[in-house]
Design an enzyme around this catalytic site. Structure first.
Site, short mmCIF file in Angstrom:
data_model
loop_
_atom_site.label_atom_id
_atom_site.label_comp_id
_atom_site.label_asym_id
_atom_site.label_seq_id
_atom_site.Cartn_x
_atom_site.Cartn_y
_atom_site.Cartn_z
N CYS A 60 0.84 -1.19 0.00
CA CYS A 60 0.00 0.00 0.00
C CYS A 60 0.88 1.25 0.00
O CYS A 60 2.09 1.17 0.17
CB CYS A 60 -0.90 0.00 1.23
SG CYS A 60 -1.84 -1.53 1.43
N ARG B 243 1.13 1.76 -6.01
CA ARG B 243 1.32 0.78 -4.94
C ARG B 243 0.01 0.14 -4.49
O ARG B 243 0.01 -0.81 -3.70
CB ARG B 243 2.00 1.44 -3.73
CG ARG B 243 3.39 1.94 -3.99
CD ARG B 243 3.99 2.54 -2.73
NE ARG B 243 4.16 1.53 -1.71
CZ ARG B 243 5.27 0.80 -1.53
NH1 ARG B 243 6.28 0.96 -2.34
NH2 ARG B 243 5.34 -0.08 -0.56
N TRP C 176 -3.89 -1.67 -1.39
CA TRP C 176 -3.94 -2.90 -2.18
C TRP C 176 -4.29 -3.99 -1.19
O TRP C 176 -3.52 -4.32 -0.31
CB TRP C 176 -2.60 -3.17 -2.86
CG TRP C 176 -2.63 -4.24 -3.90
CD1 TRP C 176 -3.02 -4.11 -5.20
CD2 TRP C 176 -2.23 -5.60 -3.73
NE1 TRP C 176 -2.88 -5.31 -5.85
CE2 TRP C 176 -2.40 -6.25 -4.98
CE3 TRP C 176 -1.74 -6.35 -2.67
CZ2 TRP C 176 -2.11 -7.59 -5.18
CZ3 TRP C 176 -1.45 -7.69 -2.86
CH2 TRP C 176 -1.63 -8.29 -4.12
N ASN D 146 1.21 -0.29 6.02
CA ASN D 146 1.59 -1.11 4.88
C ASN D 146 2.30 -2.34 5.41
O ASN D 146 3.23 -2.22 6.21
CB ASN D 146 2.51 -0.32 3.94
CG ASN D 146 3.03 -1.17 2.80
OD1 ASN D 146 2.37 -2.11 2.37
ND2 ASN D 146 4.22 -0.85 2.31
N GLY D 147 1.86 -3.54 4.99
CA GLY D 147 2.47 -4.77 5.47
C GLY D 147 1.41 -5.76 5.90
O GLY D 147 0.23 -5.63 5.54
N GLU E 8 9.77 -12.67 -21.21
CA GLU E 8 9.45 -11.31 -20.80
C GLU E 8 8.40 -10.68 -21.71
O GLU E 8 7.49 -9.98 -21.25
CB GLU E 8 10.73 -10.46 -20.79
CG GLU E 8 10.54 -8.99 -20.45
CD GLU E 8 9.98 -8.73 -19.06
OE1 GLU E 8 9.58 -7.59 -18.81
OE2 GLU E 8 9.92 -9.66 -18.23
N LYS F 8 4.73 -9.30 -20.41
CA LYS F 8 4.22 -7.95 -20.62
C LYS F 8 2.83 -7.97 -21.22
O LYS F 8 1.94 -7.20 -20.83
CB LYS F 8 5.19 -7.16 -21.52
CG LYS F 8 6.44 -6.70 -20.82
CD LYS F 8 6.14 -5.68 -19.75
CE LYS F 8 7.22 -5.67 -18.68
NZ LYS F 8 7.17 -6.79 -17.76
N GLU G 250 0.32 -9.08 -18.55
CA GLU G 250 0.14 -8.12 -17.47
C GLU G 250 -0.81 -6.99 -17.83
O GLU G 250 -1.65 -6.60 -17.02
CB GLU G 250 1.50 -7.50 -17.08
CG GLU G 250 2.40 -8.40 -16.27
CD GLU G 250 3.70 -7.70 -15.92
OE1 GLU G 250 4.11 -7.73 -14.76
OE2 GLU G 250 4.33 -7.12 -16.84
N HIS H 99 7.50 -30.34 -27.97
CA HIS H 99 7.19 -31.10 -26.77
C HIS H 99 5.89 -30.63 -26.12
O HIS H 99 5.71 -30.77 -24.91
CB HIS H 99 8.35 -31.00 -25.77
CG HIS H 99 9.61 -31.63 -26.28
ND1 HIS H 99 9.89 -32.97 -26.15
CD2 HIS H 99 10.65 -31.09 -26.97
CE1 HIS H 99 11.05 -33.23 -26.70
NE2 HIS H 99 11.53 -32.11 -27.22
N LYS I 287 2.84 -2.49 -7.89
CA LYS I 287 4.22 -2.29 -8.34
C LYS I 287 5.23 -3.05 -7.50
O LYS I 287 6.12 -3.70 -8.01
CB LYS I 287 4.55 -0.80 -8.32
CG LYS I 287 5.93 -0.46 -8.85
CD LYS I 287 6.05 -0.80 -10.31
CE LYS I 287 7.41 -0.44 -10.87
NZ LYS I 287 7.55 -0.91 -12.26
#
Length: 613
Positions: free
Chosen positions: A2, A27, A75, A101-102, A485, A489, A492, A508, A608
């Site tokens: 957060c 955040r 969040w 936050n936590g 990557e 992207k 996401e 395979h 983030k």
């Protein structure tokens, strides 16, 4: 993960809190709230949703004559997103508020104990426990009450407390979650991250684990949480300016940050390379040459995009330094039976320096006496403070949740580390070093020359493919991590299912998915596996797959067997290709997400900095 912001001074507090929360919304953005004191009364405003909802609640209140307050953007970890679960949280009296936050790991037992003592809970969050714990111990000294309350708490926290009966002070504390303090004459600030403070001050203090801070208009006092003894610490001046955290005319932060990559790469190697000799200067890793020569293994430790950077670095380090390399997902590493010792170098890679799994893995490595050298973007972050040495990436603030310039700056730092290890261990000769350093130095200009063309090509492809529901990305050797990557992207920010695969593994399993509706992005630089990837492209074509090639300028053969091609320049050394080939994939993901109407900078369910497990 957060965002927290706080202020005490002489300015009107609500605009400062809202500006800070705007800069921290990456955040968390499922709810938000602020609290302030005016005329001896505590006022609280909270709302579900993004900051625009809270802003509407504050219509007509921006000029309120209050000079102290706290804000929070959330969040969710405990309790669904709602106004009731939004921070700040109050105690039973409504005179005290807490932002946090936590994760409070023992919140349930504390909650039951406090309820038995008569405390009334209004939310489902773990944070509300902190408000009632502080209330329990509060008499006249707020800092002392916070200290006593935290003695009962297990878990991670960056927290700040405001009490109407002590209306000229904010008390803050931290353990395993970031908290930054800012100073100006007659003013004090706090925030979860640097960008929230940049419009006001560059003089910052980084609160350490196990410390408590008392903020007032007279300054900031830091004390040890256990002993309550004063801690002397001089502020650090940060070179970032407020404009670095703005969009600079781009539609989204992500696009701005894609275009900032030449500068981020340059800033990361600047001052660390000697072009004339090819020497690498990395005193910050704090490892003797004897210790480097005696290394038996390197462990790269990361999550998400940073893990992909580590996969690229594995090729470099094994080739140039001759050391076996493991690339571990931090979330798995921390639960394994680890075989580490003083001859194994552990390298955590983290943009924020606060990633919970990576930090836990770092601590386990240190317990086993493995030397730790981190790759990180945030000065003073927890990972950097707990590492033996750190190679900072100097990318500046990255606001978009989907990492772009952090990735290429991490590649730059890892490239430098790989060369340095190779030189110290005697595996790279002077001319090889000079050539490889020269190749890196050319990267910013190569990107700058081609990025507009890549963007135009990506936008054209997005018009064609934005309705597709599945993508496959293929690469070999150094391009395999770039395929991973590129797929990440797209997932996401566009919410399209995409998979990155080693092209040689296609037979395979993934080949069964290929049909006329499946776009396949094939990374095909003219390197030592070029003919192999061409064979894989032919396999896709024979099953009517749609091939989008990413290859080298002038490659007419690739154009003949692919329906669409994005061209990249030929670098001095093929080891440089990951820097070049990832950027068209970032732009393709970006343009597809825009075409689909997605929230590019704040994709759903993501934040983030993942500072909890």
């Amino acid at each position: 993960m957060c965002g927290i912001v706080g202020y005490v001074g002489h300015r009107r507090v609500i605009p400062i809190l809202m500006e800070g929360l705007k800069r921290l919304e990456y955040r968390g953005y499922d709810s938000a709230g602020i609290a302030w004191i005016r005329d001896g009364k505590l006022v609280l405003k909270r709302s579900q949703g993004k900051l625009g909802e809270l802003n509407r609640l504050l219509n007509g209140l921006m000029d309120t004559r209050s000079h102290i307050g706290l804000g929070h953007t959330r969040w969710a970890t405990h309790g669904e997103p709602s106004e009731t679960n939004a921070h700040p949280h109050t105690d039973c009296t409504g005179d005290l508020v807490v932002v946090h936050n936590g994760i409070i790991e023992n919140y349930y037992s504390l909650r039951e104990k406090l309820k038995a003592e008569g405390h009334r809970f209004k939310s489902e969050t773990d944070t509300e426990v902190l408000a009632h714990l502080v209330e329990k111990y509060l008499r006249t000294d707020l800092a002392q009450a916070v200290r006593e309350a935290l003695e009962e708490v297990e878990g991670a926290y960056a927290m700040a407390v405001l009490w109407k009966k002590n209306g000229d002070q904010i008390v803050a504390a931290r353990k395993q979650s970031p908290l930054v303090l800012g100073l100006l004459e007659g003013e004090s600030f706090l925030a979860s991250d640097i960008p929230a403070l940049l419009p006001y001050t560059k003089d910052l203090l980084f609160l350490e684990d196990g410390e408590i801070a008392i903020l007032s208009g007279q300054g900031i006092e830091i004390r040890n949480l256990e002993t309550f003894e004063p801690v002397a610490r001089a502020p650090r001046s940060i070179s970032w300016d407020a404009s670095m955290a703005e969009k600079a005319g781009h539609k989204h932060f992500m696009l701005k940050e894609i275009y900032e990559q030449p500068q981020a790469i340059l800033n990361t190697f600047r001052g660390r390379v000697v072009p004339e000799t090819g020497e690498i200067d990395l005193p910050e890793i704090r490892l003797s040459e004897d210790r480097i020569r005696n290394l038996t293994r390197v462990v790269l430790l990361a999550c998400g995009t940073s893990w992909h950077a580590g996969l690229v670095a594995k090729y470099w380090i094994e080739k140039w330094a001759g050391i076996p390399v493991e690339v571990d997902l931090a979330s798995e590493f921390r639960y394994r039976h680890l075989l580490l010792d003083p001859t194994v170098l552990t390298v955590p890679v983290s943009q924020s320096g606060e990633t919970a799994d990576t930090l836990a893995g770092l601590r386990m490595a240190k317990e086993l006496e493995s030397p730790v050298v981190s790759i990180c973007n945030v000065l003073g972050s927890t990972i950097t403070r707990e590492s033996d040495g750190t190679i900072y990436t100097h990318a500046g603030p990255e606001i978009g949740v989907a990492s772009t310039k952090a990735f290429t700056s991490q590649l730059t730092a890892l490239y430098l580390l790989a060369l340095y290890l190779g030189r110290v261990r005697g595996r790279l000769q002077k001319q090889e070093m000079k050539d490889l350093v020269s190749a890196l130095i050319q990267v910013p200009a190569l990107i700058q020359d081609d990025i507009a063309g890549w963007h135009e090509a990506a936008a054209s492809l997005a018009d064609i493919f934005y309705r597709n529901t599945d993508f496959l990305y293929l690469g070999r050797d150094l391009q395999f991590p770039i395929a991973l990557e590129g797929a990440l992207k797209l997932k996401e920010i566009s919410y399209i299912h995409a998979e990155g695969y080693a092209a040689g593994e296609m037979k395979h399993g993934p080949i069964a998915l290929i049909d006329r509706d499946m776009p396949v992005v094939a990374l095909a630089p003219r390197d030592h596996v070029y003919q192999k990837i061409l064979s894989n492209i032919e396999e896709v074509r024979s099953r009517r797959g749609i091939v989008v090639g990413v290859g080298e300028k002038g490659d007419k053969g690739l154009a003949k067997i692919t329906r669409h091609v994005i061209y990249c320049p030929r670098p001095q050394a093929p080891e440089i290709n990951p820097f070049l080939y990832v950027i068209p994939l970032q732009l393709l993901a970006y343009e597809i997400a825009v075409a689909r109407g997605c929230d590019v900078d704040q994709p759903r369910n993501l934040a983030k900095s993942v500072t909890v497990e």
